[in-house]
Design a protein around this motif. Structure first.
Motif, PDB file in Angstrom:
ATOM      1  N   MET A  26      58.570  98.267  39.767  1.00  0.00           N
ATOM      2  CA  MET A  26      58.719  99.692  39.470  1.00  0.00           C
ATOM      3  C   MET A  26      59.051  99.922  37.998  1.00  0.00           C
ATOM      4  N   THR A  27      58.964 101.181  37.587  1.00  0.00           N
ATOM      5  CA  THR A  27      59.329 101.578  36.224  1.00  0.00           C
ATOM      6  C   THR A  27      60.642 102.353  36.277  1.00  0.00           C
ATOM      7  N   PHE A  28      61.634 101.877  35.540  1.00  0.00           N
ATOM      8  CA  PHE A  28      62.949 102.527  35.528  1.00  0.00           C
ATOM      9  C   PHE A  28      62.866 103.803  34.707  1.00  0.00           C
ATOM     10  N   LEU A  29      63.347 104.909  35.266  1.00  0.00           N
ATOM     11  CA  LEU A  29      63.270 106.210  34.595  1.00  0.00           C
ATOM     12  C   LEU A  29      64.604 106.626  33.992  1.00  0.00           C
TER      13      LEU A  29
ATOM     14  N   ALA B 129      61.819 106.360  43.771  1.00  0.00           N
ATOM     15  CA  ALA B 129      63.020 105.787  44.385  1.00  0.00           C
ATOM     16  C   ALA B 129      64.267 106.290  43.680  1.00  0.00           C
ATOM     17  N   LYS B 130      65.328 106.440  44.464  1.00  0.00           N
ATOM     18  CA  LYS B 130      66.637 106.753  43.888  1.00  0.00           C
ATOM     19  C   LYS B 130      67.675 105.928  44.645  1.00  0.00           C
ATOM     20  N   GLY B 131      68.755 105.533  43.927  1.00  0.00           N
ATOM     21  CA  GLY B 131      69.781 104.731  44.580  1.00  0.00           C
ATOM     22  C   GLY B 131      70.761 104.158  43.584  1.00  0.00           C
ATOM     23  N   ALA B 132      71.494 103.132  44.001  1.00  0.00           N
ATOM     24  CA  ALA B 132      72.482 102.495  43.133  1.00  0.00           C
ATOM     25  C   ALA B 132      71.781 101.858  41.934  1.00  0.00           C
ATOM     26  N   PRO B 133      72.327 102.021  40.719  1.00  0.00           N
ATOM     27  CA  PRO B 133      71.655 101.511  39.514  1.00  0.00           C
ATOM     28  C   PRO B 133      71.274 100.032  39.591  1.00  0.00           C
ATOM     29  N   GLU B 134      72.209  99.197  40.108  1.00  0.00           N
ATOM     30  CA  GLU B 134      71.907  97.763  40.149  1.00  0.00           C
ATOM     31  C   GLU B 134      70.766  97.452  41.117  1.00  0.00           C
ATOM     32  N   MET B 135      70.654  98.210  42.209  1.00  0.00           N
ATOM     33  CA  MET B 135      69.583  97.980  43.176  1.00  0.00           C
ATOM     34  C   MET B 135      68.246  98.476  42.637  1.00  0.00           C
ATOM     35  N   ILE B 136      68.249  99.622  41.965  1.00  0.00           N
ATOM     36  CA  ILE B 136      67.009 100.147  41.387  1.00  0.00           C
ATOM     37  C   ILE B 136      66.531  99.233  40.262  1.00  0.00           C
ATOM     38  N   LEU B 137      67.466  98.772  39.423  1.00  0.00           N
ATOM     39  CA  LEU B 137      67.083  97.870  38.324  1.00  0.00           C
ATOM     40  C   LEU B 137      66.449  96.585  38.836  1.00  0.00           C
ATOM     41  N   SER B 138      66.961  96.076  39.947  1.00  0.00           N
ATOM     42  CA  SER B 138      66.422  94.824  40.493  1.00  0.00           C
ATOM     43  C   SER B 138      64.984  94.979  40.969  1.00  0.00           C
ATOM     44  N   SER B 139      64.543  96.232  41.182  1.00  0.00           N
ATOM     45  CA  SER B 139      63.172  96.481  41.628  1.00  0.00           C
ATOM     46  C   SER B 139      62.230  96.762  40.465  1.00  0.00           C
ATOM     47  N   CYS B 140      62.760  96.824  39.237  1.00  0.00           N
ATOM     48  CA  CYS B 140      61.957  97.250  38.089  1.00  0.00           C
ATOM     49  C   CYS B 140      61.600  96.074  37.163  1.00  0.00           C
ATOM     50  N   ASP B 141      60.398  96.180  36.578  1.00  0.00           N
ATOM     51  CA  ASP B 141      60.017  95.217  35.531  1.00  0.00           C
ATOM     52  C   ASP B 141      59.605  95.936  34.247  1.00  0.00           C
TER      53      ASP B 141
ATOM     54  N   VAL C  41      77.209 107.517  40.009  1.00  0.00           N
ATOM     55  CA  VAL C  41      76.015 107.189  39.234  1.00  0.00           C
ATOM     56  C   VAL C  41      74.855 106.798  40.145  1.00  0.00           C
ATOM     57  N   LEU C  42      73.692 107.403  39.892  1.00  0.00           N
ATOM     58  CA  LEU C  42      72.456 107.069  40.594  1.00  0.00           C
ATOM     59  C   LEU C  42      71.364 106.785  39.574  1.00  0.00           C
ATOM     60  N   ALA C  43      70.379 105.986  39.982  1.00  0.00           N
ATOM     61  CA  ALA C  43      69.246 105.677  39.111  1.00  0.00           C
ATOM     62  C   ALA C  43      67.948 106.048  39.818  1.00  0.00           C
ATOM     63  N   MET C  44      66.887 106.315  39.034  1.00  0.00           N
ATOM     64  CA  MET C  44      65.582 106.670  39.572  1.00  0.00           C
ATOM     65  C   MET C  44      64.509 105.756  38.997  1.00  0.00           C
ATOM     66  N   ALA C  45      63.435 105.581  39.767  1.00  0.00           N
ATOM     67  CA  ALA C  45      62.304 104.763  39.317  1.00  0.00           C
ATOM     68  C   ALA C  45      61.042 105.244  40.010  1.00  0.00           C
TER      69      ALA C  45
END
Length: 528
Positions: A525-528, A462-474, A507-511
């Motif tokens: 997900m795992t934040f990368l 996954a890639k997207g806005a940092p706050e949205m990607i973080l909300s999917s990660c544990d 800024v984009l984030a990946m997981a």
């Protein structure tokens, strides 16, 4: 049919009514009738410049004219060698200027005519592909990722449709489109989110639209019309050369008059003194100056050609060389519309990326400017970025003339170029880890997720806005491996993202997620 209405403020039904069309488009007969009445969907170029006109333009120079007169006079006086020498110099300057400008005119025409684009359109209720020049107002067209918009159109359907309008507005970030009517008849072009315009390109999603303006009636056509009305003035070099020629011409006349007058006072024959005065006047003219100027400008033109810039008129090189200040507004209208990855935060380290544009040449450096090889954490992040993208990096030309460009979204293009600098090629990754399913990007989720078959099972990226990607990660990838994502670490990541944003970076984030399914791909997900 009025093509100047505020189409963005009309509903779909009102647009169909005004255009005399329907959701299934026009019939072939109706389209042919409109094509005859309205004309082809193309920008009308100014009248082609003939070779004779280009040749005659070379003689619109006072020095050239003086030299021609000097050649005739020298021949008349019996100075054959001198007249031939002056004639050769004049011919050289004229021919060199003619050849350069003629080749530039033909090259520009070739570029204009190269690869006529096509458009997907409904005719008689059937989807067909036709040359874009055959589109008429009222046609219903289909848009897909990577398509160039063929004409100004009002959107009827838009599924995650994003369009890059940099060529029209100067904004490099894709614009999200919708189909709702907008309030305000005089909205700026950049705010008409339910419209698409000729010359722009769809970078994501798909859509359906009804053509409301073609050819010179489009926004691009209006700009072209304004450009065609601009009068070309003389460059500083041309003005100064004309001044020199004028001064020399006056000096020559004065010399002839003085010589004749003094000769007559001394009792010399009039014809003899006239011939002597004319000979001195010819000597005043710097025969080699036009040739030297032409050669210098031609060398400048050749250097510009090597940098992929066509110069139509030789004197334009001098004007460009005299430029000392270029003014641009905050929208970046003069940018190349190429996004570049500047920084990457992976595995607890901040990496800086060198290089610019879409040329996949660059290095990875730490904050102390030390060049380093991409770490495993960085490779995993870039792999996720590439696999969760649809854009392709392509090249054209060979050797020193090789250029790189993208087909798709500029942001995704920047990520793919960054990955290529680390040795990761999208084509190879797509073959090694084939995509099985995807959850497309939307303005609500602000992320895109794809599922791929790998030797370790199905992995979601996954890639997207940092706050949205973080909300999917544990969990998060660290230099010591995968660790639980606690609140402190979450805040540290957000702070790093904020620091990049404060530097005017996008800024984009990946997981990623192991053993994923379409139903649970965006959780745990795992934040990368």
């Amino acid at each position: 049919m009025n093509t100047n209405k505020p189409w963005h403020s009309l509903t779909k039904e009102e647009t169909f009514s005004e255009m005399g069309s329907s959701p299934v488009g026009l019939t072939n007969n109706e389209a042919e009738d409109r094509l005859v009445k309205i004309g082809p969907n193309e920008i009308q170029a100014v009248k082609r410049t003939s070779a004779w006109k280009i040749l005659l333009e070379q003689f619109k120079n006072i020095l050239i004219l003086i030299l021609l007169i000097a050649t005739i006079i020298s021949l008349f006086l019996g100075h054959g060698v001198e007249s031939i020498a002056i004639g050769v110099i004049v011919l050289f300057a004229v021919v060199l200027g003619f050849v350069q400008e003629y080749r530039a005119e033909r090259a520009i025409e070739a570029l204009r005519e190269m690869a006529a684009p096509t458009a997907s359109v409904f005719r008689d209720g059937v989807e067909i592909n036709i040359p874009s020049r055959d589109l008429v107002p009222g046609d219903v067209i289909l848009l897909h990722t990577g398509d160039r918009i063929p004409a100004d159109s009002r959107l009827l359907d838009a599924v995650n449709l994003q369009v890059v309008e940099a060529a029209l507005t100067g904004e490099s970030v894709p614009v999200e489109k919708h189909i709702q009517p907008l309030v305000g008849d005089d909205l700026p072009v950049g705010d008409r989110k339910n419209m698409v315009y000729a010359g722009t390109a769809a970078t994501y999603g798909r859509g359906k639209a009804i053509v409301v303006a073609t050819g010179m009636q489009t926004e691009f056509g209006k700009i072209a019309k304004l450009l065609q009305t601009i009068e070309t003035g003389k460059t500083p070099l041309q003005i100064n050369l004309d001044k020199v020629g004028t001064v020399l011409a006056r000096a020559a006349i004065v010399v002839v008059a003085l010589i004749v007058a003094l000769g007559l006072v001394r009792g010399q024959p009039f014809i003899e003194m006239l011939i002597f005065g004319i000979a001195l006047a010819v000597a005043v003219v710097p025969e080699a100056l036009p040739a030297v100027v032409t050669i210098s400008l031609a060398i400048g033109v050749q250097k510009m050609v090597k940098r992929n810039a066509l110069i139509r008129k030789l004197p334009a090189v001098e004007t460009l060389g005299s430029t000392s200040v270029i003014c641009s507004d905050k929208t970046g209208t003069l940018t190349k519309d190429e996004m570049t990855v500047q920084q990457l935060f992976a595995g607890g380290q901040l990496f800086h990326v060198t290089g610019s544009g879409y040329d996949p040449i660059g290095e990875y450096k730490l904050s102390d400017e030390t060049v380093v090889k991409p770490t495993k954490a960085l490779i995993q992040m870039l792999t996720a970025a590439v696999l969760a993208s649809d854009t392709q990096l392509v090249s054209s030309g060979e050797g020193s003339a090789k250029t790189w460009h993208i087909k798709g979204d500029p942001t995704e293009g920047a990520l793919i170029v960054a990955a290529s600098k680390a040795g990761l090629e999208k084509d190879q990754l797509d073959l090694t880890f084939p995509r099985l399913q995807e959850i497309p990007f939307s303005s609500e989720t602000k992320r895109m997720t794809t599922l791929h078959q790998t030797p370790d099972g199905i992995i979601a990226y996954a890639k997207g806005a940092p706050e949205m990607i973080l909300s999917s990660c544990d969990s998060i990838l660290t230099p010591d491996g995968i660790k639980p994502l606690d609140e402190k670490t979450r805040q540290d990541v957000l702070s790093a993202a904020l620091g990049m944003a404060e530097k005017a970076l996008r800024v984009l984030a990946m997981a990623n997620k192991q053993n994923a399914t379409l139903e649970n791909a965006q959780t745990g997900m795992t934040f990368l």
